[in-house]
Structure formats: structure tokens, C-alpha cells
Design a protein around this motif. Structure first.
Motif, PDB file in Angstrom:
ATOM      1  N   ARG A 170     -91.959-115.318 -93.861  1.00  0.00           N
ATOM      2  CA  ARG A 170     -90.536-115.425 -93.501  1.00  0.00           C
ATOM      3  C   ARG A 170     -90.405-115.915 -92.060  1.00  0.00           C
ATOM      4  O   ARG A 170     -91.103-115.420 -91.157  1.00  0.00           O
ATOM      5  N   PHE A 171     -89.548-116.881 -91.833  1.00  0.00           N
ATOM      6  CA  PHE A 171     -89.234-117.490 -90.533  1.00  0.00           C
ATOM      7  C   PHE A 171     -90.308-118.470 -90.043  1.00  0.00           C
ATOM      8  O   PHE A 171     -90.117-119.127 -89.031  1.00  0.00           O
ATOM      9  N   LYS A 172     -91.439-118.569 -90.747  1.00  0.00           N
ATOM     10  CA  LYS A 172     -92.541-119.380 -90.234  1.00  0.00           C
ATOM     11  C   LYS A 172     -92.588-120.746 -90.905  1.00  0.00           C
ATOM     12  O   LYS A 172     -91.915-121.003 -91.889  1.00  0.00           O
TER      13      LYS A 172
ATOM     14  N   LYS B 180     -83.211-112.556 -80.670  1.00  0.00           N
ATOM     15  CA  LYS B 180     -82.660-111.522 -79.786  1.00  0.00           C
ATOM     16  C   LYS B 180     -81.210-111.217 -80.169  1.00  0.00           C
ATOM     17  O   LYS B 180     -80.801-110.053 -80.260  1.00  0.00           O
ATOM     18  N   GLN B 181     -80.435-112.274 -80.380  1.00  0.00           N
ATOM     19  CA  GLN B 181     -79.034-112.101 -80.759  1.00  0.00           C
ATOM     20  C   GLN B 181     -78.925-111.414 -82.117  1.00  0.00           C
ATOM     21  O   GLN B 181     -78.110-110.503 -82.304  1.00  0.00           O
ATOM     22  N   LEU B 182     -79.751-111.849 -83.072  1.00  0.00           N
ATOM     23  CA  LEU B 182     -79.715-111.250 -84.401  1.00  0.00           C
ATOM     24  C   LEU B 182     -80.108-109.774 -84.346  1.00  0.00           C
ATOM     25  O   LEU B 182     -79.507-108.939 -85.030  1.00  0.00           O
ATOM     26  N   ALA B 183     -81.114-109.458 -83.537  1.00  0.00           N
ATOM     27  CA  ALA B 183     -81.551-108.071 -83.422  1.00  0.00           C
ATOM     28  C   ALA B 183     -80.421-107.177 -82.927  1.00  0.00           C
ATOM     29  O   ALA B 183     -80.245-106.042 -83.407  1.00  0.00           O
ATOM     30  N   GLU B 184     -79.643-107.666 -81.978  1.00  0.00           N
ATOM     31  CA  GLU B 184     -78.519-106.883 -81.468  1.00  0.00           C
ATOM     32  C   GLU B 184     -77.465-106.669 -82.551  1.00  0.00           C
ATOM     33  O   GLU B 184     -76.926-105.572 -82.710  1.00  0.00           O
TER      34      GLU B 184
ATOM     35  N   HIS C 226     -85.535-102.367 -81.100  1.00  0.00           N
ATOM     36  CA  HIS C 226     -86.611-102.941 -80.298  1.00  0.00           C
ATOM     37  C   HIS C 226     -86.113-104.079 -79.408  1.00  0.00           C
ATOM     38  O   HIS C 226     -85.110-104.733 -79.707  1.00  0.00           O
ATOM     39  N   THR C 227     -86.857-104.357 -78.342  1.00  0.00           N
ATOM     40  CA  THR C 227     -86.562-105.491 -77.455  1.00  0.00           C
ATOM     41  C   THR C 227     -87.751-106.442 -77.343  1.00  0.00           C
ATOM     42  O   THR C 227     -87.589-107.582 -76.930  1.00  0.00           O
ATOM     43  N   ASP C 228     -88.932-105.985 -77.699  1.00  0.00           N
ATOM     44  CA  ASP C 228     -90.125-106.831 -77.676  1.00  0.00           C
ATOM     45  C   ASP C 228     -90.106-107.795 -78.868  1.00  0.00           C
ATOM     46  O   ASP C 228     -89.773-107.403 -79.996  1.00  0.00           O
ATOM     47  N   ASP C 229     -90.479-109.065 -78.636  1.00  0.00           N
ATOM     48  CA  ASP C 229     -90.421-110.081 -79.692  1.00  0.00           C
ATOM     49  C   ASP C 229     -91.232-109.686 -80.923  1.00  0.00           C
ATOM     50  O   ASP C 229     -90.779-109.872 -82.065  1.00  0.00           O
ATOM     51  N   LYS C 230     -92.426-109.154 -80.738  1.00  0.00           N
ATOM     52  CA  LYS C 230     -93.272-108.796 -81.881  1.00  0.00           C
ATOM     53  C   LYS C 230     -92.631-107.689 -82.707  1.00  0.00           C
ATOM     54  O   LYS C 230     -92.618-107.730 -83.944  1.00  0.00           O
ATOM     55  N   ASP C 231     -92.072-106.698 -82.031  1.00  0.00           N
ATOM     56  CA  ASP C 231     -91.417-105.600 -82.744  1.00  0.00           C
ATOM     57  C   ASP C 231     -90.159-106.084 -83.462  1.00  0.00           C
ATOM     58  O   ASP C 231     -89.853-105.637 -84.574  1.00  0.00           O
ATOM     59  N   ILE C 232     -89.436-107.010 -82.814  1.00  0.00           N
ATOM     60  CA  ILE C 232     -88.240-107.573 -83.454  1.00  0.00           C
ATOM     61  C   ILE C 232     -88.631-108.331 -84.724  1.00  0.00           C
ATOM     62  O   ILE C 232     -87.992-108.195 -85.766  1.00  0.00           O
ATOM     63  N   LEU C 233     -89.710-109.131 -84.644  1.00  0.00           N
ATOM     64  CA  LEU C 233     -90.153-109.889 -85.817  1.00  0.00           C
ATOM     65  C   LEU C 233     -90.534-108.945 -86.952  1.00  0.00           C
ATOM     66  O   LEU C 233     -90.143-109.165 -88.109  1.00  0.00           O
ATOM     67  N   ASN C 234     -91.307-107.900 -86.656  1.00  0.00           N
ATOM     68  CA  ASN C 234     -91.699-106.936 -87.692  1.00  0.00           C
ATOM     69  C   ASN C 234     -90.459-106.304 -88.329  1.00  0.00           C
ATOM     70  O   ASN C 234     -90.408-106.117 -89.558  1.00  0.00           O
ATOM     71  N   PHE C 235     -89.475-105.979 -87.512  1.00  0.00           N
ATOM     72  CA  PHE C 235     -88.235-105.375 -88.006  1.00  0.00           C
ATOM     73  C   PHE C 235     -87.506-106.343 -88.935  1.00  0.00           C
ATOM     74  O   PHE C 235     -87.095-105.976 -90.050  1.00  0.00           O
ATOM     75  N   LEU C 236     -87.369-107.605 -88.510  1.00  0.00           N
ATOM     76  CA  LEU C 236     -86.621-108.580 -89.305  1.00  0.00           C
ATOM     77  C   LEU C 236     -87.360-108.953 -90.594  1.00  0.00           C
ATOM     78  O   LEU C 236     -86.730-109.229 -91.617  1.00  0.00           O
TER      79      LEU C 236
END
Length: 515
Positions: A43-45, A233-237, A243-253
């Protein structure tokens, strides 16, 4: 309907037949996977090559479109959406050297909706000429255009555009099995699809994969053509990710169901940050690439409908419209003028004077706002694109304006709009047969336009020149002359379309250039 079998690199396909509007047989193959399903860790890649299959795969039904919300506000599609369709008038005999030009269609929808569904993009008009047609799905919205700054995560953006690159590679490998010529491929598309056609010309990843382009109502220089980087970042909010770290955000999404992540905008193609990890789709500002001549110089058709802004008069758009007139919203964002600043207000006042004269702007003045929207969101960027390419390319560039206003104008018919002219996407009904297409008498303005439009586009796909056409010559643009063809009830060759409006915007542009 006859069942037919074709062998491609990935396996055997069972297609079927239908007829074009002349009654000639068309061979149809639907829902062919051109990449591995982009689900789970993918996903996303960037897309991965398709897997082979054993036995004969059924190719008689549409593949999934990408998960999205359509014009009726209905949620449709799937994350597993990387499918294409192929239509050909003739399957090749063994050892044949007679291959047909290929036209690959990229649908529009603002990067957030649409698909290659045969009920919307039927081949029955285009296949009256001797071409092979390919229509594709690609990832939309966040699924197609999410980006992260951390280069190690391999989500730099533009996955949806890279899907299209993968589809073009599939064509190079497999299209001869359908009688198509991989050395004569024309990419064409409308709206966001037209912008992607233009971006493909600017992308180092697309080198050698196509040979001509047709961009309808969209260019890389339109104000809406590019999104913002690090959209994750915007989507995570929005999704209240902790999370704020990119790796953690990716795992979450990646852990969320597709319907949770793909109904958010804005997203779109971006300029990728330089990385040696994987190829980038777009590496520099589009206008700079054009002016430097750093792009694939291929024959190009680019144009627009006479009243693109009718699209903004659909009931859904009008319902969301503010009742307060704000002409500063038409000040191009790339001027980097803060709203309310002296420069922004000065341009807004110029817009008011030019489009409204002494009248007080009123949001109910649908005709004039439709023209402002035409110029701001479509024509100005297309105009600049054509002018800029004429400086740096020796390949022919053809400009057109589509002005037919008849029963096949899709948006006007769908939304019951009475404004004059052809609106955004109104040209599509004259290239593709849809479920809404009525029976057309041969002498009707609709059928006459279908025959002309199809002939122009397929002539260009065959030779890089849309001529010859009846009683008129369509001249390419030059550095000195903005030649164009008006595709109306009659074909009219002329120069400088909508010149007073474009002169106004040129003068605005000149004021922004530092002295």
C-alpha cells in the motif's frame, strides 16, 4: 458473443467480442492485471510486476476500479485495482508484420475518482478506425499519491503515476498479442488524465514508453495539477494518528481498512525529493523542465472545451459554494502572495475590472463566473504549456478548442445545465460510447462530430499529424503564431483563441516578473 483466447507473457486470457457503431467485430479483453495487487505492505508504494497465472484467465468483466467516491457520492471500487482493458479490431495471425497504432487512455477525476469501466469508456466509436485501444485503472486519492519525507520507507509519492508507467511497460511486453504496435503508442487523457499525459512527457521514467500525447482539458501547469509533499502528516492528523514519526505513521496507515484512508483530499502528483533508492517520476518544476527542454519531445495535441467552467455549476458544486464573492481565490497560488496582501488585492481588483467592468460581482452571475473558472483552472495553464513547448520542441504541437454543444455533452446533460458552450468533460461523449449514449442518426450533429473527432485523434495516433481533415488544415503552433482548430458544428482553423482573456492574464503575469 464469441469467446476468444489470447496468450500474453503472464498467461492465457479469455476475451469476447462486440461490435462497433459500424457493425464491425471488436475483440474485447477486460480486467487484465498489469501489476501485483498493491495491498498490505505494498500500500502506497511503487507498483510491482504482475504475477503469472496457470490456465486461462477470464477477461470478460471489468476489473475493480480504485476505491473512491463517485460523482453520485457513492463509494465504489477496491484497493486491488491495477487492471486494464484492451480492444482490438483484429487479432494477429502468426508471423504478421502488420501491427496497429496503440492508444492508451488515462481517465480523469481529479486524482480522486474514476475508472476505465466499459460502461463509461466504451470503444465503439474509436475502434471504427484501425487502432488498438487500452484503457486503464490506477490508484487514486491517498492510495495513489501519499508521500513521506523518510526516503528509507519507499513512499516518496506519485504511486498512481508509477502505476501508469507500469501499464505502459505492460503494453510494451504484451500488446503485439492483440495486434498492437509497441513502437507506436499514443497516451491520451482528460482532466487529471490530461495532466498526467503532460507529466509523462516530463518524467524520466516514461522514456521510450510512448511516442505521442493528447492532453484534453489538463496540463502539468494547471493550478490543480500538483499536490503537496509529505501528505501523510496531514492525513495522520485528520485520522487522529497518535504518532509523529514517519515510520510509525506508515505502519498506522497500512493497518487501516482502505475506506478509512482514501476519502481525504488534497493529494496529487508531487515533485519528488532526490533519492538513489528508486526511480522518481517527477524531479523538477514542470515549467522549468519545459523551458530547459528536459522532456520527451513527442508530437502533442493539447486543448480545452469552450466553457470548462460549466463543471463548477453542477448542483453539487453550487451547493458547497460560498455566497460571498472572493476574487482573491482566483489569484494563482504560485505567485506566493498572502491572501489580503496588497499584491493579492491588486490582482483581484484587476480580475474584477476585466471580467465584470462596472458591475458588482455576484455569485449568481453564473455565466461570468463560469468563464473565470475556465480561464483560471484550465485555459491559462494549457495556453502557457503550449506556448512554452513551442519554444523548446521541434515536434509539432496542435492546439484545439472543443465547442460542440449537443446531446452528447456529458456534464451538461448529467447536471441539466443551460449555460452555453461545451463544459469540462463534455467532449468525452464524442470519443467514447456510454450507457447514456442514444441512437444517433448518421446526419445528426452528434454523429458528424463523433466521426470528425475520432478521425482527428486516430489520424494523429497513426502518424503524429491529425490531418488530412475535410476542407480545413489544422496547423501546428509556432513561436510566432498560436494556431488552433475550433472543433464545433464546423471545423474552423484560426489563430489566438480567446485572445483578449489570455492577453489579460499575460499582462498579470508580466507584473509578477521582477524588473
Amino acid at each position: 458473443m464469441e469467446k476468444v483466447i489470447v496468450q500474453i507473457e503472464e498467461g492465457a486470457l479469455k476475451g469476447t467480442t462486440r461490435t462497433d457503431i459500424n457493425g464491425r467485430t471488436i475483440y474485447s479483453f477486460l480486467g487484465i492485471p498489469y501489476a501485483k495487487p498493491p495491498v498490505g505492505e505494498l500500500r502506497f508504494k511503487a507498483p510491482q510486476p504482475p504475477e503469472k497465472w496457470i490456465g486461462v484467465r477470464n477477461a470478460t468483466a471489468n476489473g475493480n476500479g480504485c476505491y473512491s467516491r463517485n460523482m453520485l457520492n457513492m463509494i465504489t471500487g477496491s484497493e486491488d485495482c491495477l487492471f486494464l482493458n484492451v480492444f482490438t479490431p483484429e487479432l494477429p495471425a502468426e508471423n504478421t508484420n502488420s501491427l496497429k497504432p496503440v492508444m492508451l487512455w488515462i481517465h480523469g477525476g481529479g486524482y480522486t475518482s474514476g475508472s476505465s469501466d466499459i460502461k463509461v469508456y466504451g470503444p465503439d466509436f474509436l475502434l471504427t478506425e484501425d487502432i488498438v485501444l487500452v484503457t486503464i485503472n490506477y490508484r487514486l486519492g491517498v492510495l495513489g499519491f501519499l508521500s513521506l519525507d523518510d526516503q528509507e520507507l519507499s513512499v516518496p509519492g506519485n504511486a498512481g503515476c508509477k502505476d501508469i508507467i507500469m501499464a505502459l511497460k505492460w503494453v510494451q511486453r504484451n500488446i503485439t498479442s492483440f495486434g498492437g504496435d509497441p513502437n507506436n503508442v499514443t497516451v491520451f487523457g482528460e482532466s487529471a488524465g490530461g495532466a498526467v499525459v503532460h507529466l509523462l512527457m516530463l518524467s524520466p521514467m516514461a522514456e521510450g514508453l510512448f511516442h505521442k500525447g493528447i492532453a484534453q482539458s489538463g496540463s502539468a501547469l494547471n493550478v490543480w495539477s500538483l499536490g503537496k509533499s509529505n501528505s501523510a502528516k496531514q492525513l495522520a492528523e485528520i485520522l487522529q494518528c497518535p504518532h509523529t514519526d514517519d515510520k510509525d505513521i506508515l505502519n498506522f496507515l497500512q493497518s487501516l481498512p482502505d475506506h478509512s484512508v482514501n476519502l481525504v483530499r488534497p493529494v496529487g502528483p508531487i515533485i519528488e525529493k532526490a533519492s538513489g533508492k528508486e526511480p522518481a517520476f517527477l524531479t523538477e518544476n514542470p515549467l522549468e523542465l519545459i523551458l530547459k527542454g528536459k522532456y520527451h519531445k513527442v508530437p502533442l495535441i493539447m486543448g480545452y472545451t469552450s466553457n470548462e467552467g460549466i463543471f463548477f455549476e453542477t448542483p453539487e458544486k453550487r451547493k458547497k459554494r460560498s455566497k460571498v464573492v472572493d476574487l482573491e481565490r482566483y489569484v494563482p497560488h504560485f505567485y506566493e502572495l498572502a491572501k489580503g496582501s496588497e499584491g493579492s488585492k491588486e490582482i483581484a481588483n484587476s480580475i474584477q475590472t476585466f471580467y465584470f467592468g462596472d458591475d458588482v460581482p455576484d455569485v449568481e452571475d453564473r455565466e461570468r463566473f463560469s468563464i473565470i473558472n475556465t480561464d483560471t483552472y484550465f485555459l491559462r495553464g494549457i495556453y502557457t504549456s503550449v506556448r512554452s513547448h513551442s519554444i523548446t520542441s521541434k515536434q509539432p504541437i496542435y492546439l484545439y478548442r472543443f465547442s460542440v454543444d449537443a446531446r452528447l455533452n456529458l456534464i451538461k446533460k448529467f447536471a441539466n445545465i443551460s449555460l452555453k458552450g461545451a463544459g469540462h468533460a463534455d467532449d468525452l461523449g464524442y470519443l467514447f460510447k456510454t450507457l447514456m449514449t442514444p441512437n444517433l442518426p448518421e446526419d445528426s450533429v452528434e454523429m458528424i462530430t463523433v466521426r470528425r473527432f475520432v478521425k482527428l485523434w486516430t489520424n494523429f495516433a497513426k502518424t503524429g499529424d491529425p490531418n488530412p481533415i475535410e476542407g480545413v488544415t489544422w496547423n501546428p503552433v509556432t513561436m510566432r503564431e498560436l494556431n488552433f482548430l475550433d472543433i464545433g458544428p464546423e471545423l474552423v482553423s484560426d489563430v489566438n483563441p480567446d485572445n483578449d482573456r489570455m492577453t489579460f492574464w499575460n499582462n498579470v503575469e508580466m507584473k509578477m516578473i521582477p524588473s
